[in-house]
Design a protein around this motif. Structure first.
Motif, short mmCIF file in Angstrom:
data_model
loop_
_atom_site.label_atom_id
_atom_site.label_comp_id
_atom_site.label_asym_id
_atom_site.label_seq_id
_atom_site.Cartn_x
_atom_site.Cartn_y
_atom_site.Cartn_z
N PRO A 1 2.52 4.64 -2.88
CA PRO A 1 2.55 5.25 -4.21
C PRO A 1 3.47 4.56 -5.21
O PRO A 1 3.44 4.89 -6.38
CB PRO A 1 3.06 6.67 -3.91
CG PRO A 1 3.91 6.50 -2.70
CD PRO A 1 3.26 5.41 -1.89
N ASN B 1 0.87 -1.17 0.00
CA ASN B 1 0.00 0.00 0.00
C ASN B 1 0.90 1.22 0.00
O ASN B 1 1.59 1.48 0.98
CB ASN B 1 -0.90 0.00 1.24
CG ASN B 1 -1.58 1.33 1.46
OD1 ASN B 1 -1.24 2.05 2.39
ND2 ASN B 1 -2.50 1.67 0.61
N GLU C 1 -3.86 0.65 -3.69
CA GLU C 1 -3.88 2.11 -3.59
C GLU C 1 -4.81 2.54 -2.46
O GLU C 1 -5.81 1.89 -2.17
CB GLU C 1 -4.34 2.72 -4.91
CG GLU C 1 -3.34 2.49 -6.03
CD GLU C 1 -3.70 3.26 -7.29
OE1 GLU C 1 -4.16 4.42 -7.16
OE2 GLU C 1 -3.52 2.71 -8.37
N GLN D 1 -0.11 -3.69 -6.07
CA GLN D 1 -0.21 -2.42 -5.36
C GLN D 1 -1.64 -2.22 -4.91
O GLN D 1 -2.58 -2.40 -5.69
CB GLN D 1 0.20 -1.26 -6.27
CG GLN D 1 0.12 0.09 -5.59
CD GLN D 1 0.45 1.23 -6.53
OE1 GLN D 1 0.36 1.10 -7.73
NE2 GLN D 1 0.82 2.36 -5.95
#
Length: 183
Positions: free
Chosen positions: A48, A46, A58, A56
């Motif tokens: 950028p 979690n 977000e 990933q």
């Protein structure tokens, strides 16, 4: 059991980019992934950044601190068909090899790691059915992990003090120097 490494913070005290800060020549995120991956069925990040080999997750509510990452982890795990999800912070490279087993030995909707120096709120198992309640808490302006968690049944998994400490956080250059000495 899936797990999510919480790596969404700005890392201002250490100069930014905390997941990529090198400890013994390896980025912090990799230290945490190496410790957690053998203990779980799936691992995601979690934050950028995109990290090769890991999905990933977000933030559904960016900029709201670690609880936003916990919410995102819950929603991701629920989509994956899991009933619980483990979260750990990207700046905790010395997590115990029996972390998941110890956390799973306790029974409650939330199970947090604890040592003699306190509770480690982001190192926890979360029942994904709590996601809607957490979303409401965030919408109402709540930000503190333990304040929200304490509105639910919590169990604690106690961990012994070790050297290095199992939940040592690397937040500053001085912390990094201490961790380097342990490695």
């Amino acid at each position: 059991m899936p797990a999510v490494i919480l790596a969404g913070g700005a890392g201002r005290r250490i100069g930014g980019g905390k997941p990529d800060v090198l400890l013994a020549g390896k980025p912090l995120w990799q230290h945490v992934a190496d410790r957690i991956a053998p203990q779980v069925a799936a691992l995601a990040i979690n934050g950028p950044m995109l990290l090769e080999g890991y999905p990933q997750v977000e933030d559904t509510r960016p900029g709201l601190g670690p609880l936003s990452g916990v919410l995102s982890a819950m929603l991701w795990a629920r989509e994956e068909g899991a009933t619980r999800v483990l979260t750990v912070a990207v700046d905790t490279p010395f997590l115990p090899p029996d972390l998941v087993a110890r956390l799973q030995s306790a029974s409650a909707p939330i199970v947090m790691a604890r040592t003699t120096d306190g509770t480690h709120g982001t190192t926890a198992l979360w029942d994904v059915t709590l996601a809607d309640d957490l979303e409401g808490y965030l919408e109402g302006g709540g930000r503190k992990v333990t304040a929200w968690a304490e509105t639910h049944a919590i169990a604690y998994a106690d961990f012994p003090e070790t050297a290095p400490p199992p939940f040592f956080n690397i937040n500053t250059p001085e912390d990094l120097a201490r961790a380097e000495a342990w490695v």
